[in-house]
Design an enzyme around this catalytic site. Structure first.
Site, mmCIF file in Angstrom:
data_model
loop_
_atom_site.group_PDB
_atom_site.id
_atom_site.type_symbol
_atom_site.label_atom_id
_atom_site.label_comp_id
_atom_site.label_asym_id
_atom_site.label_seq_id
_atom_site.Cartn_x
_atom_site.Cartn_y
_atom_site.Cartn_z
ATOM 1 N N HIS A 1 0.795 -1.227 0.000
ATOM 2 C CA HIS A 1 0.000 0.000 0.000
ATOM 3 C C HIS A 1 0.832 1.283 0.000
ATOM 4 O O HIS A 1 0.252 2.373 -0.033
ATOM 5 C CB HIS A 1 -0.950 0.003 1.193
ATOM 6 C CG HIS A 1 -2.059 -0.994 1.072
ATOM 7 N ND1 HIS A 1 -3.220 -0.729 0.384
ATOM 8 C CD2 HIS A 1 -2.172 -2.272 1.532
ATOM 9 C CE1 HIS A 1 -4.011 -1.786 0.433
ATOM 10 N NE2 HIS A 1 -3.398 -2.743 1.123
ATOM 11 N N ASP B 1 3.624 9.288 -1.948
ATOM 12 C CA ASP B 1 2.503 8.544 -1.367
ATOM 13 C C ASP B 1 2.131 7.384 -2.289
ATOM 14 O O ASP B 1 2.172 7.532 -3.520
ATOM 15 C CB ASP B 1 1.281 9.452 -1.195
ATOM 16 C CG ASP B 1 0.579 9.233 0.129
ATOM 17 O OD1 ASP B 1 0.694 8.120 0.672
ATOM 18 O OD2 ASP B 1 -0.078 10.165 0.624
#
Length: 468
Positions: free
Chosen positions: A156, A356
């Site tokens: 993730h 991110d």
């Protein structure tokens, strides 16, 4: 076929059925209820002598199986290698990467113990889905115990280039362990390419393992549910107080954990630059930054907290006056309905992480907007969401002048352009929501080909599958 979800932290619902309401948690819980299954992971508790077998709480068709860890495990596995070595390295922050052989050994030890605890309750046809960087070696440990089930992994956070990842001691061991998965998912084409190339080059003199299948599969949100929450949020007292306190001033909003990867200090400085370059805007616009603290036991997070406080104080004292503070900074978390209401009333969503994996705040901001008068998303090109959300104003978060100009562009953008951009973004969120993401990964993991016949990478070949 039962589904077994594995994650670092597990929070079982209480007897009233209430549990965590994050988008991923909701989606995985729905998939578990549909198939029947088990959610396994750390309970969040620390114990001097944790039990070897998991404690299982049954809620309908879903069993929540949790284990405790020791204080040493927490220091070495969680606070140590996972969050002081892997996290900064995978966010391209080599200068912050702290490696300790003892912490690496603790990381491997906890994965080994977690695998032994899960192996005790695995059934032969279970489908196992492991989540995130805390558990990279998990499948390899299960394989050592003789578990032959199909096992998938979703990463993730970003996967950096081999020159960055390979600088981490133990990188070769981690790649060898990752090869034990049948399918590895990442959010973006960039991350998939970086991971594929990691398997194409020797690391630390170790032989290159045969790579697993790799797919680029961008996670979505529960678009319909978040939009519905935003539509009903104006009645929320927290939202009402915030909006009434703004008066006629437009709101610029940022929502992040207090983490150095989120670029919060740089964002505050970009907003300062916007106000300096546009003196007519002083007193007429407000930035609300919500930043709940996280991992406060890690020294680097204490440092970013101090830097944020110093930057905030300097900007508000130099540019504010008795009737207006440029930046409202809140170090606490809010419920999803409150956030949805704040997003809906914000003219600009400022999502500018330095790096991110995806960043779901960007997607939630768009989902919350009013179709007839939407706000504008300003998005870092280093967020995974930027690969999908090209109708946002894409910026380089390292350039505070560029971010400042984008804030001005967003606030001045004509309504028809705002609506046109929002429609394209929202339609994409509806097509690629959290249900689509969950089902797409499970479909890929349960591909009809026999386990041994599934396509794999060969050394020197960088090939990925993309689900778009």
């Amino acid at each position: 076929m039962r589904l077994v979800v594995v994650s670092n932290r597990v929070s079982a619902p209480n007897r009233e059925g209430k549990a965590g309401v994050g988008g991923l948690a909701v989606a995985l819980r729905a998939a578990l209820r549909e198939r029947g299954g088990v959610w396994f992971g750390w309970s969040g508790r620390v114990s001097e002598a944790p039990a070897e077998l998991p404690h299982i709480v049954q809620r309908g068709r879903v069993g929540y199986a949790v284990v405790d860890i020791t204080p040493l495990d927490r220091d070495e596995y969680y606070l140590g290698f996972a969050n002081r070595a892997l996290w900064p390295n995978m966010h391209y922050r080599l200068g912050l990467t702290q490696f300790s052989r003892a912490e690496f050994a603790g990381y491997m030890r906890v994965n080994r113990r977690f695998a032994a605890a899960l192996a005790a309750i695995i059934e032969p046809d279970d489908l196992i889905w492991v989540h995130d960087y805390h558990l990279i070696p998990f499948a390899a440990e299960l394989r050592r115990l003789g578990i032959q089930n199909r096992i998938g992994y979703f990463h993730h956070i970003p996967w950096p280039p081999i020159d960055v990842f390979g600088a981490l001691p133990g990188a070769g061991d981690l790649l060898t362990a990752l090869a034990a998965y049948d399918l590895v998912g990442v959010h973006t084409e960039r991350d998939a390419g970086n991971l594929a190339r990691s398997f194409a080059e020797p690391v630390g003199g170790m032989p290159v393992p045969a790579a697993p299948r790799i797919i680029a599969l961008p996670i979505g949100i529960d678009t319909a549910a978040f939009r519905a929450a935003a539509q009903h949020a104006d009645a929320n007292s927290v939202v009402q107080r915030m909006i009434s306190g703004l008066g006629d001033r437009p709101l610029v909003i940022g929502v992040d954990r207090l983490d150095y990867s989120k670029g919060i200090v740089e964002r505050l400085e970009a907003f300062e630059r916007f106000l300096v370059a546009n003196p007519d805007r002083r007193g007429n616009v407000t930035l609300l930054q919500i930043a709940p603290p996280s991992r406060s036991e890690v020294p680097e997070y204490e440092q970013v907290g101090r830097q944020t406080d110093e930057t905030l104080g300097r900007i508000n004292s130099s540019l504010g006056d008795t009737g207006w503070m440029p930046i409202r900074f809140v170090k606490r978390s809010y419920t999803r309905p409150v956030l949805a209401g704040l997003f809906r009333n914000a003219a600009v969503g400022l999502v500018t992480p330095m790096r991110d994996g995806m960043n779901l705040v960007a997607k939630e901001y768009v989902a919350a907007q009013r179709p007839d008068d939407p706000g504008v998303l300003v998005l870092s090109r280093f967020a995974g969401a930027a690969e999908q959300m090209r109708e946002a104003l894409i910026v380089n978060p390292f350039d505070k002048f560029e971010v400042a100009e984008a804030i001005g562009t967003a606030l001045a953008m004509p309504k028809d352009e705002r609506i046109a951009r929002w429609r394209v973004l929202y339609e994409g969120l509806c097509r690629h929501d959290i249900g689509w993401w969950t089902q797409s990964f499970l479909d890929a993991l349960t591909a009809s080909a026999p386990l041994a016949a599934l396509p794999r990478f060969s050394p020197g070949v960088s090939r990925t599958e993309t689900i778009a």
